[in-house]
Design a protein around this motif. Structure first.
Motif, PDB file in Angstrom:
ATOM      1  N   LEU A  29     125.299 -38.478 -21.226  1.00  0.00           N
ATOM      2  CA  LEU A  29     126.217 -37.349 -21.112  1.00  0.00           C
ATOM      3  C   LEU A  29     127.308 -37.589 -20.076  1.00  0.00           C
ATOM      4  N   HIS A  30     126.983 -38.334 -19.022  1.00  0.00           N
ATOM      5  CA  HIS A  30     127.924 -38.539 -17.915  1.00  0.00           C
ATOM      6  C   HIS A  30     127.983 -40.016 -17.559  1.00  0.00           C
ATOM      7  N   ASP A  31     129.160 -40.448 -17.078  1.00  0.00           N
ATOM      8  CA  ASP A  31     129.336 -41.839 -16.667  1.00  0.00           C
ATOM      9  C   ASP A  31     129.248 -42.003 -15.153  1.00  0.00           C
ATOM     10  N   ASP A  32     128.874 -40.959 -14.456  1.00  0.00           N
ATOM     11  CA  ASP A  32     128.812 -41.036 -13.004  1.00  0.00           C
ATOM     12  C   ASP A  32     127.397 -40.760 -12.512  1.00  0.00           C
ATOM     13  N   TRP A  33     127.277 -40.415 -11.247  1.00  0.00           N
ATOM     14  CA  TRP A  33     125.971 -40.196 -10.632  1.00  0.00           C
ATOM     15  C   TRP A  33     125.218 -39.025 -11.257  1.00  0.00           C
ATOM     16  N   VAL A  34     125.956 -38.075 -11.856  1.00  0.00           N
ATOM     17  CA  VAL A  34     125.308 -36.930 -12.495  1.00  0.00           C
ATOM     18  C   VAL A  34     124.438 -37.394 -13.661  1.00  0.00           C
ATOM     19  N   GLY A  35     124.913 -38.389 -14.395  1.00  0.00           N
ATOM     20  CA  GLY A  35     124.131 -38.935 -15.498  1.00  0.00           C
ATOM     21  C   GLY A  35     122.807 -39.503 -15.032  1.00  0.00           C
ATOM     22  N   TYR A  36     122.832 -40.208 -13.907  1.00  0.00           N
ATOM     23  CA  TYR A  36     121.594 -40.764 -13.367  1.00  0.00           C
ATOM     24  C   TYR A  36     120.660 -39.655 -12.884  1.00  0.00           C
ATOM     25  N   LEU A  37     121.251 -38.655 -12.232  1.00  0.00           N
ATOM     26  CA  LEU A  37     120.454 -37.524 -11.755  1.00  0.00           C
ATOM     27  C   LEU A  37     119.767 -36.814 -12.926  1.00  0.00           C
ATOM     28  N   LEU A  38     120.523 -36.552 -13.984  1.00  0.00           N
ATOM     29  CA  LEU A  38     119.956 -35.897 -15.163  1.00  0.00           C
ATOM     30  C   LEU A  38     118.952 -36.798 -15.880  1.00  0.00           C
ATOM     31  N   ALA A  39     119.246 -38.098 -15.933  1.00  0.00           N
ATOM     32  CA  ALA A  39     118.372 -39.034 -16.636  1.00  0.00           C
ATOM     33  C   ALA A  39     116.989 -39.110 -16.013  1.00  0.00           C
ATOM     34  N   PHE A  40     116.901 -38.874 -14.711  1.00  0.00           N
ATOM     35  CA  PHE A  40     115.600 -38.890 -14.048  1.00  0.00           C
ATOM     36  C   PHE A  40     115.048 -37.490 -13.835  1.00  0.00           C
ATOM     37  N   GLY A  41     115.924 -36.555 -13.507  1.00  0.00           N
ATOM     38  CA  GLY A  41     115.481 -35.206 -13.177  1.00  0.00           C
ATOM     39  C   GLY A  41     114.927 -34.426 -14.355  1.00  0.00           C
ATOM     40  N   VAL A  42     115.628 -34.448 -15.473  1.00  0.00           N
ATOM     41  CA  VAL A  42     115.174 -33.672 -16.632  1.00  0.00           C
ATOM     42  C   VAL A  42     113.855 -34.213 -17.184  1.00  0.00           C
ATOM     43  N   PRO A  43     113.688 -35.528 -17.355  1.00  0.00           N
ATOM     44  CA  PRO A  43     112.378 -36.008 -17.813  1.00  0.00           C
ATOM     45  C   PRO A  43     111.237 -35.658 -16.855  1.00  0.00           C
ATOM     46  N   ILE A  44     111.508 -35.667 -15.549  1.00  0.00           N
ATOM     47  CA  ILE A  44     110.462 -35.268 -14.600  1.00  0.00           C
ATOM     48  C   ILE A  44     110.115 -33.797 -14.812  1.00  0.00           C
ATOM     49  N   LEU A  45     111.125 -32.966 -15.010  1.00  0.00           N
ATOM     50  CA  LEU A  45     110.883 -31.550 -15.291  1.00  0.00           C
ATOM     51  C   LEU A  45     110.072 -31.379 -16.577  1.00  0.00           C
ATOM     52  N   VAL A  46     110.401 -32.147 -17.608  1.00  0.00           N
ATOM     53  CA  VAL A  46     109.661 -32.083 -18.871  1.00  0.00           C
ATOM     54  C   VAL A  46     108.202 -32.485 -18.652  1.00  0.00           C
ATOM     55  N   MET A  47     107.982 -33.536 -17.869  1.00  0.00           N
ATOM     56  CA  MET A  47     106.603 -33.967 -17.595  1.00  0.00           C
ATOM     57  C   MET A  47     105.831 -32.905 -16.828  1.00  0.00           C
ATOM     58  N   VAL A  48     106.488 -32.241 -15.891  1.00  0.00           N
ATOM     59  CA  VAL A  48     105.816 -31.182 -15.133  1.00  0.00           C
ATOM     60  C   VAL A  48     105.440 -30.033 -16.052  1.00  0.00           C
ATOM     61  N   VAL A  49     106.378 -29.608 -16.900  1.00  0.00           N
ATOM     62  CA  VAL A  49     106.089 -28.516 -17.837  1.00  0.00           C
ATOM     63  C   VAL A  49     104.942 -28.914 -18.758  1.00  0.00           C
ATOM     64  N   TRP A  50     104.970 -30.134 -19.290  1.00  0.00           N
ATOM     65  CA  TRP A  50     103.920 -30.611 -20.188  1.00  0.00           C
ATOM     66  C   TRP A  50     102.560 -30.616 -19.496  1.00  0.00           C
ATOM     67  N   GLY A  51     102.539 -31.043 -18.248  1.00  0.00           N
ATOM     68  CA  GLY A  51     101.261 -31.178 -17.558  1.00  0.00           C
ATOM     69  C   GLY A  51     100.719 -29.903 -16.951  1.00  0.00           C
ATOM     70  N   VAL A  52     101.589 -28.958 -16.621  1.00  0.00           N
ATOM     71  CA  VAL A  52     101.152 -27.776 -15.886  1.00  0.00           C
ATOM     72  C   VAL A  52     100.760 -26.628 -16.812  1.00  0.00           C
ATOM     73  N   PHE A  53     101.535 -26.394 -17.840  1.00  0.00           N
ATOM     74  CA  PHE A  53     101.248 -25.276 -18.743  1.00  0.00           C
ATOM     75  C   PHE A  53     100.257 -25.730 -19.803  1.00  0.00           C
ATOM     76  N   ALA A  54      99.024 -25.287 -19.664  1.00  0.00           N
ATOM     77  CA  ALA A  54      97.961 -25.752 -20.551  1.00  0.00           C
ATOM     78  C   ALA A  54      97.047 -24.597 -20.938  1.00  0.00           C
ATOM     79  N   VAL A  55      96.359 -24.801 -22.038  1.00  0.00           N
ATOM     80  CA  VAL A  55      95.375 -23.829 -22.499  1.00  0.00           C
ATOM     81  C   VAL A  55      94.042 -24.180 -21.838  1.00  0.00           C
ATOM     82  N   PRO A  56      93.392 -23.198 -21.214  1.00  0.00           N
ATOM     83  CA  PRO A  56      92.093 -23.495 -20.599  1.00  0.00           C
ATOM     84  C   PRO A  56      91.102 -24.043 -21.627  1.00  0.00           C
TER      85      PRO A  56
END
Length: 122
Positions: A29-56
């Motif tokens: 999406l971006h050719d600057d530092w924002v692209g790198y921030l999003l490239a790492f930040g959003v997947p980490i957020l996705v992993m947190v959501v995947w791992g935290v919200f669970a059915v008992p």
């Protein structure tokens, strides 16, 4: 069948591919530092959501649920992440990859019919 080790391995591999696809899409999406921030930040957020919200007591997981969630919400989270990954691959013009990833994801959920019925039980 949803808790079979081979199917769990398939789901894990699908999760990895989805996270990579989402990261690459945000990076492009971006050719600057924002692209790198999003490239790492959003997947980490996705992993947190995947791992935290669970059915008992989900038999396909450890059974622990840091944030207990009902089955319908959990299924929506999973399908949302996989669906976004398919769309991201398609948006990057990786049409065959998007098609294959989507088909394998559907195959996984077809094999996991017992888990889906368990998740959707009232």
């Amino acid at each position: 069948m949803g808790s079979h080790p081979v199917n769990l391995l398939l789901r894990f591999l699908l999760e990895i591919v989805a996270i990579l696809a989402i990261g690459i899409w945000f990076w492009r999406l971006h050719d600057d530092w924002v692209g790198y921030l999003l490239a790492f930040g959003v997947p980490i957020l996705v992993m947190v959501v995947w791992g935290v919200f669970a059915v008992p007591n989900d038999p396909s997981r450890s059974g622990k649920a840091p944030v207990p969630t009902n089955g319908f919400i959990r299924l929506c989270i999973e399908l949302g992440i996989f669906g976004f990954a398919v769309w991201a691959l398609y948006d990057m013009a990786w049409y065959n990859t998007a098609l294959i990833f989507g088909a394998v994801t559907l195959f996984h959920y077809a094999l996991s019919y017992d888990r889906i019925t368990w998740l959707l039980k009232p």
